[in-house]
Design a protein around this motif. Sequence first.
Motif, PDB file in Angstrom:
ATOM      1  N   LYS A   1     -41.659 -39.003  85.241  1.00  0.00           N
ATOM      2  CA  LYS A   1     -41.322 -38.578  86.600  1.00  0.00           C
ATOM      3  C   LYS A   1     -40.048 -39.243  87.116  1.00  0.00           C
TER       4      LYS A   1
ATOM      5  N   GLY B   1     -47.988 -33.031  84.359  1.00  0.00           N
ATOM      6  CA  GLY B   1     -47.108 -32.243  85.209  1.00  0.00           C
ATOM      7  C   GLY B   1     -47.778 -31.037  85.835  1.00  0.00           C
TER       8      GLY B   1
ATOM      9  N   ARG C   1     -36.837 -37.594  85.857  1.00  0.00           N
ATOM     10  CA  ARG C   1     -36.577 -36.297  86.482  1.00  0.00           C
ATOM     11  C   ARG C   1     -36.138 -36.476  87.933  1.00  0.00           C
ATOM     12  N   ASP C   2     -36.804 -37.360  88.651  1.00  0.00           N
ATOM     13  CA  ASP C   2     -36.481 -37.565  90.062  1.00  0.00           C
ATOM     14  C   ASP C   2     -35.035 -38.040  90.252  1.00  0.00           C
TER      15      ASP C   2
ATOM     16  N   GLU D   1     -42.771 -29.851  88.385  1.00  0.00           N
ATOM     17  CA  GLU D   1     -42.553 -31.282  88.573  1.00  0.00           C
ATOM     18  C   GLU D   1     -43.513 -32.088  87.703  1.00  0.00           C
ATOM     19  N   TRP D   2     -43.151 -33.357  87.512  1.00  0.00           N
ATOM     20  CA  TRP D   2     -44.077 -34.315  86.902  1.00  0.00           C
ATOM     21  C   TRP D   2     -45.010 -34.840  87.974  1.00  0.00           C
ATOM     22  N   LYS D   3     -46.231 -35.153  87.605  1.00  0.00           N
ATOM     23  CA  LYS D   3     -47.197 -35.679  88.558  1.00  0.00           C
ATOM     24  C   LYS D   3     -47.042 -37.194  88.695  1.00  0.00           C
ATOM     25  N   SER D   4     -47.503 -37.701  89.820  1.00  0.00           N
ATOM     26  CA  SER D   4     -47.459 -39.140  90.068  1.00  0.00           C
ATOM     27  C   SER D   4     -48.191 -39.869  88.943  1.00  0.00           C
TER      28      SER D   4
ATOM     29  N   SER E   1     -46.921 -40.143  85.853  1.00  0.00           N
ATOM     30  CA  SER E   1     -46.318 -39.771  84.577  1.00  0.00           C
ATOM     31  C   SER E   1     -45.124 -40.675  84.279  1.00  0.00           C
TER      32      SER E   1
END
Length: 559
Positions: free
Chosen positions: A548, A427, A551-552, A540-543, A545
């Motif tokens: 992600k 993240g 959360r999205d 944010e979470w990174k691509s 993860s």
Amino acid sequence: MLFSGRPLSLLSATALLFTSPVHAQSADQATEISAGEITRTVRTMTLDQFEGRAPGTAGEDRTIGYLIGRFEALGLEPGGVDGSWTQPVPLLHTVLGKPDRLSISAKGETTALEAGKDIYVSTLQPRDRAVVEDADMIFVGYGVTAPEREWDDYKDVDLTSKVAVFLVNDPDFAAAADEAVAGIFGGRAMTYYGRWTYKFEEASRRGAVAALIIHETEAAGYGWSVVESPQGENYGIARSDGEMTSLALQGWISGGTAQKLFDDAGLDLAKLRVAARKNDFRPVPIGARFDAAYPVKQEVVQSQNVFGKITGKSRPDETIIYGAHWDAYGEGPPDDEGRIYRAGANDDALGIAGIMEIARKFKSMPQPDRTIVIAAWSAEERGLLGSEVYAQNPIYPVEKSVANLAIDVLQTAGKAKDVILVGKGQGTLEDDLARFAKLQGRVVTEENLPERGLFFRADHFSLAKRGVPVLLMMSLAGASDLVEGGRKAGQKWIDDYTGNCYHAACDAWSPDWNLDGALQDINVMFDIGNSLAYSDRWPEWKSGSEFKERRDASAATRQ
């Protein structure tokens, strides 16, 4: 409200008895993280009166009272359920006795097993006996179902009433660079699919009656002595019958015993290990049956999470959660100095002291825009259970939880030139870590043993699974580059601590502690939270993860 049968008045009395004074200071002093206050907190929490801070004991009652008293003295508001300071954490506590039956049968031959040597199991079912009645055993590779990685070890094979046998860690842990699986699960860095907790949960979802992981020291990250150290004891969240695990027994089978099991069944375990690293792997019936019956002592004990808060001025529904766990391991055999309480001075009284100092610093400043929550979790040492209860029943909506910043074990050997990053690539909070470490003149060093999966072994993980951005400060993840002695001295500190005092009675406060490095880490965690407390920024979470997508899915609530 009762805590393990002891009245709230005892908690109040304990709070008065053990509360360390928060000394009146000038405005400038009040904005500093204090080594003296940290020391006082740790020394108090490791007193014999707290009996090693085990959940469900008189030591817990005194700990809860102490924490409430400290939070009040810091000027925090009650942050628990319905305006209280706490959240109930009902725990199932089980202890297996000597087995009445324990064997494996294959090709007409029955082999008796020795509990603790050949196999180590426990139970999380609230029953007086744990029984697996001559059940078929099936090898399910790594026991992973990961649609996002196009991986499924189960292939819809019915596991109802069967014994699942797994390999430890991820499918790519032992893969060569030219194997197709290489890197799909992060290479040497463990994913959640490599954790034994996931494997047991997945086997239960598929109806297995028992689950056994084949032990390998390198892939597990620890030896057999660590596996058997709980001596048949286990803790879990107390659940209704409809939510209860299907596993009557769960645990480990030693490497040597597993090898004999497969040999006796006419199977080549070495070839199966390779086969399990391919996504066309299918479960393999072992042609053996597992039979076991254990007496069980079981009880439900009432534990507590403790919360204080500073309510945000303009966006009080947006929360920044600082967390550490208050529990330790309670009473154990005497060590060389006659100490019987495994009171966890570093793990994690030091973390609790750190978040208290962070709270004190926030209280010296103007009211933040967002709410600051100070969380003292129960039963981390029993499987992250207090934080998991919270994540299942959040007091503050996870969709608007800005971040969870966790402290669990800090090095006590002095200032460092670097800070250790646990869980690289997860993240954007790791970018904040680098930014604020740089302001201290430090750099970020990645954990050097990512295969141990430390990112998945602390309380922040319970919230990460629900999509909350997290950051863990844990010095065990890699050797710090110490100002005095460099990386070699940092590794010596880890080796001394993990080799001698981790989860042992000698994890005690010492006058030899040098808290300068711990202060650096605590200040970085404060700075990260402070940068979020007065802003409208959302980490944010990174691509890539695995958290992600969760959360999205709730992004609209944060618009």
